[in-house]
Design a protein around this motif. Structure first.
Motif, mmCIF file in Angstrom:
data_model
loop_
_atom_site.group_PDB
_atom_site.id
_atom_site.type_symbol
_atom_site.label_atom_id
_atom_site.label_comp_id
_atom_site.label_asym_id
_atom_site.label_seq_id
_atom_site.Cartn_x
_atom_site.Cartn_y
_atom_site.Cartn_z
ATOM 1 N N THR A 138 7.698 -51.609 -14.843
ATOM 2 C CA THR A 138 8.884 -51.657 -13.983
ATOM 3 C C THR A 138 10.145 -51.899 -14.799
ATOM 4 O O THR A 138 11.171 -51.241 -14.600
ATOM 5 N N HIS A 139 10.069 -52.848 -15.721
ATOM 6 C CA HIS A 139 11.219 -53.125 -16.603
ATOM 7 C C HIS A 139 11.605 -51.883 -17.401
ATOM 8 O O HIS A 139 12.800 -51.542 -17.499
ATOM 9 N N LEU A 140 10.627 -51.197 -17.975
ATOM 10 C CA LEU A 140 10.911 -49.996 -18.765
ATOM 11 C C LEU A 140 11.470 -48.882 -17.884
ATOM 12 O O LEU A 140 12.322 -48.097 -18.323
ATOM 13 N N SER A 141 10.999 -48.807 -16.648
ATOM 14 C CA SER A 141 11.517 -47.800 -15.716
ATOM 15 C C SER A 141 12.984 -48.060 -15.406
ATOM 16 O O SER A 141 13.804 -47.127 -15.380
ATOM 17 N N PHE A 142 13.326 -49.312 -15.157
ATOM 18 C CA PHE A 142 14.729 -49.663 -14.916
ATOM 19 C C PHE A 142 15.579 -49.381 -16.155
ATOM 20 O O PHE A 142 16.722 -48.937 -16.056
ATOM 21 N N LYS A 143 15.030 -49.659 -17.323
ATOM 22 C CA LYS A 143 15.759 -49.386 -18.564
ATOM 23 C C LYS A 143 15.991 -47.892 -18.734
ATOM 24 O O LYS A 143 17.079 -47.458 -19.130
ATOM 25 N N LEU A 144 14.989 -47.103 -18.426
ATOM 26 C CA LEU A 144 15.114 -45.645 -18.513
ATOM 27 C C LEU A 144 16.196 -45.129 -17.575
ATOM 28 O O LEU A 144 17.018 -44.291 -17.948
ATOM 29 N N ARG A 153 18.024 -57.016 -12.447
ATOM 30 C CA ARG A 153 16.748 -56.411 -12.840
ATOM 31 C C ARG A 153 15.561 -57.364 -12.732
ATOM 32 O O ARG A 153 14.467 -56.931 -12.335
ATOM 33 N N PRO A 154 15.713 -58.656 -13.086
ATOM 34 C CA PRO A 154 14.555 -59.552 -12.892
ATOM 35 C C PRO A 154 14.077 -59.584 -11.443
ATOM 36 O O PRO A 154 12.868 -59.662 -11.182
ATOM 37 N N LEU A 155 15.018 -59.500 -10.488
ATOM 38 C CA LEU A 155 14.624 -59.479 -9.080
ATOM 39 C C LEU A 155 13.801 -58.224 -8.779
ATOM 40 O O LEU A 155 12.785 -58.281 -8.076
ATOM 41 N N GLY A 156 14.261 -57.089 -9.321
ATOM 42 C CA GLY A 156 13.533 -55.848 -9.108
ATOM 43 C C GLY A 156 12.151 -55.875 -9.723
ATOM 44 O O GLY A 156 11.172 -55.417 -9.121
ATOM 45 N N VAL A 157 12.042 -56.425 -10.934
ATOM 46 C CA VAL A 157 10.740 -56.497 -11.613
ATOM 47 C C VAL A 157 9.774 -57.365 -10.813
ATOM 48 O O VAL A 157 8.606 -56.996 -10.599
ATOM 49 N N ILE A 158 10.250 -58.523 -10.351
ATOM 50 C CA ILE A 158 9.388 -59.425 -9.577
ATOM 51 C C ILE A 158 8.968 -58.773 -8.268
ATOM 52 O O ILE A 158 7.786 -58.827 -7.874
ATOM 53 N N LEU A 159 9.916 -58.140 -7.590
ATOM 54 C CA LEU A 159 9.612 -57.518 -6.301
ATOM 55 C C LEU A 159 8.607 -56.389 -6.444
ATOM 56 O O LEU A 159 7.651 -56.286 -5.662
ATOM 57 N N VAL A 160 8.803 -55.535 -7.457
ATOM 58 C CA VAL A 160 7.881 -54.409 -7.645
ATOM 59 C C VAL A 160 6.511 -54.895 -8.107
ATOM 60 O O VAL A 160 5.481 -54.355 -7.694
ATOM 61 N N THR A 161 6.471 -55.934 -8.925
ATOM 62 C CA THR A 161 5.185 -56.457 -9.376
ATOM 63 C C THR A 161 4.389 -57.024 -8.200
ATOM 64 O O THR A 161 3.168 -56.820 -8.109
ATOM 65 N N GLY A 162 5.092 -57.721 -7.293
ATOM 66 C CA GLY A 162 4.400 -58.271 -6.139
ATOM 67 C C GLY A 162 4.028 -57.220 -5.110
ATOM 68 O O GLY A 162 2.895 -57.185 -4.621
ATOM 69 N N CYS A 349 4.204 -43.006 -10.600
ATOM 70 C CA CYS A 349 5.038 -43.141 -9.400
ATOM 71 C C CYS A 349 6.058 -44.260 -9.568
ATOM 72 O O CYS A 349 7.114 -44.238 -8.921
ATOM 73 N N VAL A 350 5.783 -45.237 -10.436
ATOM 74 C CA VAL A 350 6.709 -46.362 -10.604
ATOM 75 C C VAL A 350 8.053 -45.899 -11.168
ATOM 76 O O VAL A 350 9.106 -46.156 -10.562
ATOM 77 N N PRO A 351 8.116 -45.206 -12.327
ATOM 78 C CA PRO A 351 9.423 -44.715 -12.782
ATOM 79 C C PRO A 351 10.023 -43.652 -11.870
ATOM 80 O O PRO A 351 11.247 -43.580 -11.727
ATOM 81 N N VAL A 352 9.180 -42.827 -11.246
ATOM 82 C CA VAL A 352 9.705 -41.823 -10.314
ATOM 83 C C VAL A 352 10.410 -42.501 -9.147
ATOM 84 O O VAL A 352 11.531 -42.119 -8.760
ATOM 85 N N LEU A 353 9.799 -43.529 -8.580
ATOM 86 C CA LEU A 353 10.416 -44.250 -7.470
ATOM 87 C C LEU A 353 11.663 -45.003 -7.918
ATOM 88 O O LEU A 353 12.643 -45.094 -7.165
ATOM 89 N N ALA A 354 11.641 -45.533 -9.139
ATOM 90 C CA ALA A 354 12.840 -46.217 -9.649
ATOM 91 C C ALA A 354 14.007 -45.238 -9.755
ATOM 92 O O ALA A 354 15.150 -45.571 -9.399
ATOM 93 N N LEU A 355 13.735 -44.026 -10.231
ATOM 94 C CA LEU A 355 14.790 -43.016 -10.349
ATOM 95 C C LEU A 355 15.318 -42.614 -8.977
ATOM 96 O O LEU A 355 16.542 -42.535 -8.767
ATOM 97 N N LEU A 356 14.424 -42.358 -8.042
ATOM 98 C CA LEU A 356 14.859 -41.956 -6.702
ATOM 99 C C LEU A 356 15.589 -43.096 -5.995
ATOM 100 O O LEU A 356 16.541 -42.861 -5.245
ATOM 101 N N ALA A 357 15.152 -44.339 -6.222
ATOM 102 C CA ALA A 357 15.851 -45.490 -5.629
ATOM 103 C C ALA A 357 17.260 -45.600 -6.184
ATOM 104 O O ALA A 357 18.208 -45.916 -5.451
ATOM 105 N N CYS A 358 17.416 -45.336 -7.479
ATOM 106 C CA CYS A 358 18.749 -45.357 -8.080
ATOM 107 C C CYS A 358 19.646 -44.297 -7.462
ATOM 108 O O CYS A 358 20.793 -44.570 -7.093
#
Length: 466
Positions: A138-144, A153-162, A349-358
């Motif tokens: 998740t962190h790498l996806s947000f970085k990408l 970003r820490p909030l996003g990482v925690i939320l996606v991990t859970g 799907c994790v980086p794909v969803l991060a991109l679409l969410a952005c």
């Protein structure tokens, strides 16, 4: 979360400083999560953490009642034992399903440490390890993607991990004890490093040595002009082959001359577990061997997917987040064209969803007069697809996979449909941005970034044309 990037404002990038010494970089990397948590807004952090913890507790209860077997972990352990004990690596059959080894000898060598621990301990350790890898991915996806802003970003990482444990590919990866998250982290870590790093490509080569499919990312590097990184990946992969040949010569000969080409060792093409183009063709044609038609279809998807990935990456002057679009297209193409792509292979799907969410967040931040819903709709539909477990709802026990009615074909092939839709969306967006800027639709050959080495961050943050 809100987007703060203005697509129309130019972004100036400073020259890259010389890399810090390795010990300093390691120390900085280990301390980064703590610093990020300290910078995050306190109340939202506590709220998100509570939601994530609740989700994980519910997941633990569900996991207990579905009798998680972690059969792939058992296979990995058996492969490691075969290497340690000098057994027949590709002759072993374990678990009640008589599963064989299917990865190259290099991968089996990496599994040796799993033989040092009992299986009950491994179940807990690998599950916790995979949760950590989900956070890293998740962190790498947000970085990408370059989103959300740093303190969020820490909030996003925690939320996606859970919450991400309920994404079907992640859920199945955890259930089987698979290595997909580790491979995705290796690849994405490599792709988010600066192009100027001489070692860029090493992690992709290692991932390809463990499982061949990641080799497609070396092709992506080659097509996008990062020749050195592509060759580093290729030579690293060659190194994994030579290491396997040196330690396990008989197994290496058997894998590369025989077992690699025996698809029956991997599984049945037609079952709904297989979310590749070839699997979709097999179910659509009601045959276990879809033959030439599926081969041609997969080949066309490969050519189109790689072309779109390279096109998006080359459009960084006009397309915001161009490198993120390119990497995600390459990833989707890899799982689409593999003869067998189990549902858990779709952890991309994790980086794909991060991109679409952005894209959806930036769209939502526009004035109401010009705001559209296309990316919010795309993000929502993709999210529902990966949360749906649709292929498991379709009656598929026994030989029912070969006799699915027309109404069941779409849910049985939900990931290939989403993947092809994503490639079409990427092509449409790239074309629209280039046309809006009056740029040629076909990239003109020339030096990348004015002939200077750049980074993925440089390309994805390039200003969009008006």
């Amino acid at each position: 979360m809100t987007a703060v990037q203005d697509e129309r404002s130019p972004v100036l990038t400073a020259p890259h400083p010389a890399p810090a010494p390795l010990p300093d970089r390691v120390k900085d990397a280990l301390g980064a999560p703590v610093r990020a948590l300290r910078e995050a807004p306190r109340r939202p952090l506590l709220a998100v953490s509570a939601v994530a913890l609740l989700s994980l507790v519910v997941y633990a209860v569900v996991r207990h009642f579905v009798h998680t077997s972690m059969v792939d972990m058992v296979v990995y352990r058996a492969e490691g034992a075969a290497v340690a004990d000098g057994g027949d690596l590709y002759g072993l059959r374990v678990t009640e399903w008589n599963l064989p080894a299917t990865y190259p000898p290099f991968a089996a060598m990496l599994f040796v440490p799993t033989t040092w621990f009992p299986i009950p301990f491994l179940r807990v350790a690998i599950t916790l390890g995979n949760l950590g890898l989900l956070a890293l991915l998740t962190h790498l996806s947000f970085k990408l993607v370059g989103w959300p802003r740093r303190e969020l970003r820490p909030l996003g990482v925690i939320l996606v991990t859970g919450g991400g444990v309920w994404l079907e590919p992640v859920f199945t990866t955890l259930r089987y004890g698979q290595i997909n998250l580790a491979l995705a982290c290796l690849i994405l870590w490599d792709l988010t490093r600066p192009d100027s790093r001489r070692s860029k490509g090493v992690a992709i080569g290692i991932a390809a040595g463990i499982k061949l499919t990641p080799g497609l990312f070396a092709v992506y590097l080659l097509l996008t002009g990062r020749i050195r990184a592509a060759f580093v990946a290729g030579f690293t992969f060659l190194g994994t082959f030579l290491l396997g040949a040196l330690v396990l010569p008989d197994a290496t000969w058997g894998f590369w001359t025989k077992y690699l080409y025996d698809s029956s060792r991997v599984g049945k093409t037609e079952i709904v577990d297989n979310q590749s183009v070839r699997g979709a063709f097999a179910r659509l044609l009601h045959t276990a061997d879809p033959g030439t038609l599926a081969t041609v279809g997969s080949g066309l998807v490969a050519l189109a997917g790689l072309a779109i990935a390279a096109w998006a990456s080359a459009s960084s002057r006009w397309l915001p987040r161009a490198e993120a679009w390119g990497v995600c297209c390459a990833a989707v193409t890899a799982v689409l064209i593999s003869p067998i792509s189990w549902t858990h292979h779709w952890v991309w799907c994790v980086p794909v969803l991060a991109l679409l969410a952005c894209e959806a967040a930036i769209e939502h931040g526009r004035p109401a007069a010009v705001r559209k819903v296309r990316w919010r709709a795309a993000f929502g539909a993709t999210l529902v697809a990966f949360f749906s477990f649709a292929m498991w709802v379709v009656p598929h026990h026994g030989d029912l996979d070969l006799h699915l009615p027309p109404v069941s074909q779409a849910p049985a092939a939900v990931y290939p449909l989403v993947g092809i839709g994503f490639l079409l969306a990427a092509a449409t967006r790239t074309r629209a941005r280039r046309r809006a800027a009056g740029a040629p639709l076909v990239p003109v050959p020339g030096p990348r970034n004015g002939g200077r080495p750049g980074t993925a961050h440089d390309r994805q943050q390039a200003p969009a044309a008006r």
